[in-house]
Design a protein around this motif. Structure first.
Motif, mmCIF file in Angstrom:
data_model
loop_
_atom_site.group_PDB
_atom_site.id
_atom_site.type_symbol
_atom_site.label_atom_id
_atom_site.label_comp_id
_atom_site.label_asym_id
_atom_site.label_seq_id
_atom_site.Cartn_x
_atom_site.Cartn_y
_atom_site.Cartn_z
ATOM 1 N N LEU A 15 4.384 6.202 16.175
ATOM 2 C CA LEU A 15 4.308 4.742 16.170
ATOM 3 C C LEU A 15 4.260 4.242 14.730
ATOM 4 O O LEU A 15 3.302 4.486 14.011
ATOM 5 C CB LEU A 15 3.059 4.303 16.942
ATOM 6 N N ARG A 16 5.326 3.556 14.308
ATOM 7 C CA ARG A 16 5.473 3.117 12.911
ATOM 8 C C ARG A 16 4.835 1.737 12.728
ATOM 9 O O ARG A 16 5.477 0.721 12.982
ATOM 10 C CB ARG A 16 6.949 3.075 12.532
ATOM 11 N N LEU A 17 3.599 1.721 12.289
ATOM 12 C CA LEU A 17 2.894 0.466 12.020
ATOM 13 C C LEU A 17 2.547 0.378 10.536
ATOM 14 O O LEU A 17 1.575 -0.271 10.172
ATOM 15 C CB LEU A 17 1.624 0.382 12.870
ATOM 16 N N HIS A 18 3.355 1.009 9.686
ATOM 17 C CA HIS A 18 3.013 1.106 8.272
ATOM 18 C C HIS A 18 3.948 0.334 7.345
ATOM 19 O O HIS A 18 3.632 0.148 6.171
ATOM 20 C CB HIS A 18 2.976 2.573 7.846
ATOM 21 N N LEU A 19 5.092 -0.137 7.843
ATOM 22 C CA LEU A 19 6.055 -0.805 6.962
ATOM 23 C C LEU A 19 6.378 -2.233 7.398
ATOM 24 O O LEU A 19 7.360 -2.813 6.928
ATOM 25 C CB LEU A 19 7.349 0.018 6.879
ATOM 26 N N ILE A 298 -9.368 7.736 7.900
ATOM 27 C CA ILE A 298 -8.929 7.161 9.170
ATOM 28 C C ILE A 298 -7.412 7.115 9.242
ATOM 29 O O ILE A 298 -6.809 7.402 10.288
ATOM 30 C CB ILE A 298 -9.560 5.769 9.360
ATOM 31 N N ALA A 299 -6.757 6.785 8.130
ATOM 32 C CA ALA A 299 -5.293 6.778 8.115
ATOM 33 C C ALA A 299 -4.753 8.162 8.446
ATOM 34 O O ALA A 299 -3.787 8.306 9.217
ATOM 35 C CB ALA A 299 -4.780 6.310 6.757
ATOM 36 N N ALA A 300 -5.348 9.205 7.871
ATOM 37 C CA ALA A 300 -4.902 10.576 8.134
ATOM 38 C C ALA A 300 -5.158 10.967 9.588
ATOM 39 O O ALA A 300 -4.314 11.623 10.226
ATOM 40 C CB ALA A 300 -5.605 11.538 7.189
ATOM 41 N N ARG A 310 -0.593 1.784 6.929
ATOM 42 C CA ARG A 310 -0.419 1.859 5.475
ATOM 43 C C ARG A 310 -1.764 1.775 4.765
ATOM 44 O O ARG A 310 -2.507 0.803 4.933
ATOM 45 C CB ARG A 310 0.482 0.706 4.992
ATOM 46 N N ASP A 311 -2.068 2.790 3.987
ATOM 47 C CA ASP A 311 -3.284 2.785 3.171
ATOM 48 C C ASP A 311 -2.999 1.986 1.903
ATOM 49 O O ASP A 311 -2.171 2.366 1.085
ATOM 50 C CB ASP A 311 -3.664 4.224 2.816
ATOM 51 N N ARG A 312 -3.696 0.863 1.727
ATOM 52 C CA ARG A 312 -3.485 -0.007 0.559
ATOM 53 C C ARG A 312 -4.633 0.110 -0.444
ATOM 54 O O ARG A 312 -4.843 -0.774 -1.274
ATOM 55 C CB ARG A 312 -3.360 -1.467 1.001
ATOM 56 N N ARG A 323 -3.436 -1.459 6.214
ATOM 57 C CA ARG A 323 -2.611 -2.555 6.719
ATOM 58 C C ARG A 323 -1.939 -2.094 7.997
ATOM 59 O O ARG A 323 -1.289 -1.054 8.027
ATOM 60 C CB ARG A 323 -1.567 -2.949 5.673
ATOM 61 N N ILE A 324 -2.091 -2.898 9.041
ATOM 62 C CA ILE A 324 -1.638 -2.520 10.381
ATOM 63 C C ILE A 324 -0.595 -3.527 10.853
ATOM 64 O O ILE A 324 -0.869 -4.728 10.945
ATOM 65 C CB ILE A 324 -2.821 -2.516 11.363
ATOM 66 N N THR A 325 0.603 -3.049 11.142
ATOM 67 C CA THR A 325 1.644 -3.935 11.661
ATOM 68 C C THR A 325 1.258 -4.462 13.027
ATOM 69 O O THR A 325 0.811 -3.707 13.905
ATOM 70 C CB THR A 325 2.987 -3.197 11.755
ATOM 71 N N ALA A 326 1.441 -5.763 13.220
ATOM 72 C CA ALA A 326 1.255 -6.397 14.532
ATOM 73 C C ALA A 326 2.639 -6.682 15.095
ATOM 74 O O ALA A 326 3.358 -7.541 14.593
ATOM 75 C CB ALA A 326 0.453 -7.689 14.392
ATOM 76 N N GLY A 327 3.007 -5.953 16.124
ATOM 77 C CA GLY A 327 4.333 -6.122 16.704
ATOM 78 C C GLY A 327 4.261 -6.289 18.202
ATOM 79 O O GLY A 327 3.564 -7.163 18.716
#
Length: 343
Positions: A15-19, A298-300, A310-312, A323-327
């Motif tokens: 699940l790509r919630l990083h970009l 947690i990201a790992a 995405r770890d910012r 940062r978590i994508t909301a889709g």
């Protein structure tokens, strides 16, 4: 100090919630438009008339106020070139940080000096610090509205004050996420009458066209004319040119996805509050959350479960922030299940 874009690993699956991508994909109408391309059209240089007409109609502007670009990245590079060329390195670009890497990377690549102005406490926009940073050397001011990675919007009057004070500089307002926040400078007198203000838009997020690279620069016709002189004549590929009219025509799909993002943000707010995780309400298609002392861990752990965020932490003021994508709502549910297990 040199600046460059931080390239992010692309997972093979999960699940790509990083970009901040569109997690639903593009409109089916886009696929139909691309499939309709002929062998001859692929072999020819593309014609942009239909794409320009459709984009101008979408934004309710004239075609001479619009420049289509190969993703917004090309638009950022073009703006940096126009602002900083022929200065002999004696020029500054102001970047309000944290920010998209490309502002500093392009400023640096053209030979400008990058002046970083950090956001205030709680990611409040630092208007007075930006105004104080303006000098006779300033040639471009980079603003993101809403900001990435915080999701916070800049007050319109703050942009107006900067535009008024920065009379030698381009004020570049990156509205990559404006589809989700409901506010824009497009159609605003500030943009219509000020030849130094330029808005950047991308069709990667709300329209799901990140993979075919399509963006736009919008501003006063005189400002766009100066940018057009620098832009490559065929920056937009034939698939993008065919996709844009189809994407704009499918308003129902656009509205559905923007609605999914709004619902997903609310779900993230509610869940993060229940978990006791500090977060910031967002006008974009993502939410920034702070996991004190545990961000990277947690990201790992999420990645091990096939959920990528995405770890910012390396951004100013964003220690331990993810940062978590909301889709799509269903994807948000999957994320929250994984987050609950990890926590």
């Amino acid at each position: 100090m040199s600046h460059e874009y931080e390239r992010v690993a692309t997972p093979a699956n999960g699940l790509r919630l990083h970009l901040n991508e569109n997690t639903a994909g593009c409109s089916p109408a886009v696929i139909e438009a691309i499939r309709a391309l002929t062998r001859e059209q692929i072999a020819e240089y593309p014609d942009y008339d239909a794409a320009v007409e459709a984009a101008a109609a979408r934004f309710r502007i004239s075609a001479d106020s619009l420049l289509l670009t190969n993703g917004l990245d090309e638009g950022i590079l073009v703006a940096a070139m126009v602002a900083l060329r022929a200065t002999g390195g004696d020029a500054d670009g102001i970047v309000v940080v944290p920010a998209f890497d490309m502002y500093a990377a392009c400023t640096d690549a053209i030979g400008g000096r990058v002046i970083q102005v950090p956001l205030g406490d709680g990611f409040v926009f630092p208007l007075e610090r930006v105004l104080d940073a303006l000098t006779t050397r300033t040639r471009i001011v980079w603003l993101t509205n809403p900001n990435n990675p915080t999701g916070q919007s800049i007050p319109r009057e703050a942009i107006a004050r900067i535009a008024s004070a920065a009379n030698q500089a381009i004020v570049f307002v990156d509205e990559a996420y404006a589809d989700f926040g409901g506010t824009t400078l497009i159609g605003d007198p500030l943009l219509n009458h000020n030849r130094r203000v330029v808005v950047g838009r991308t069709f990667a997020k709300a329209y799901g066209l990140a993979g075919i690279r399509a963006g736009a620069l919008i501003g006063h016709a005189d400002a766009i004319a100066s940018l057009r002189r620098v832009a490559p004549p065929y920056g937009l590929n034939v698939c993008a040119a065919a996709a844009l009219p189809a994407a704009f025509a499918d308003e129902a799909y656009y509205d559905w996805y923007v609605g999914q993002v709004a619902r997903s943000r609310e779900m993230l707010y509610d869940a993060l509050a229940r978990f006791g995780v500090r977060h910031w309400n967002s006008d974009a298609n993502f939410v920034l959350a702070r996991f004190d002392g545990r961000g990277a861990q947690i990201a790992a752990a999420l990645a091990a479960r096939g959920v990528h965020v995405r770890d910012r932490s390396h951004d100013p003021g964003c220690e331990d922030c993810l940062r978590i994508t909301a889709g799509v709502v269903e994807h948000t549910r999957e994320f929250l299940v994984a987050l609950g297990a990890v926590l």
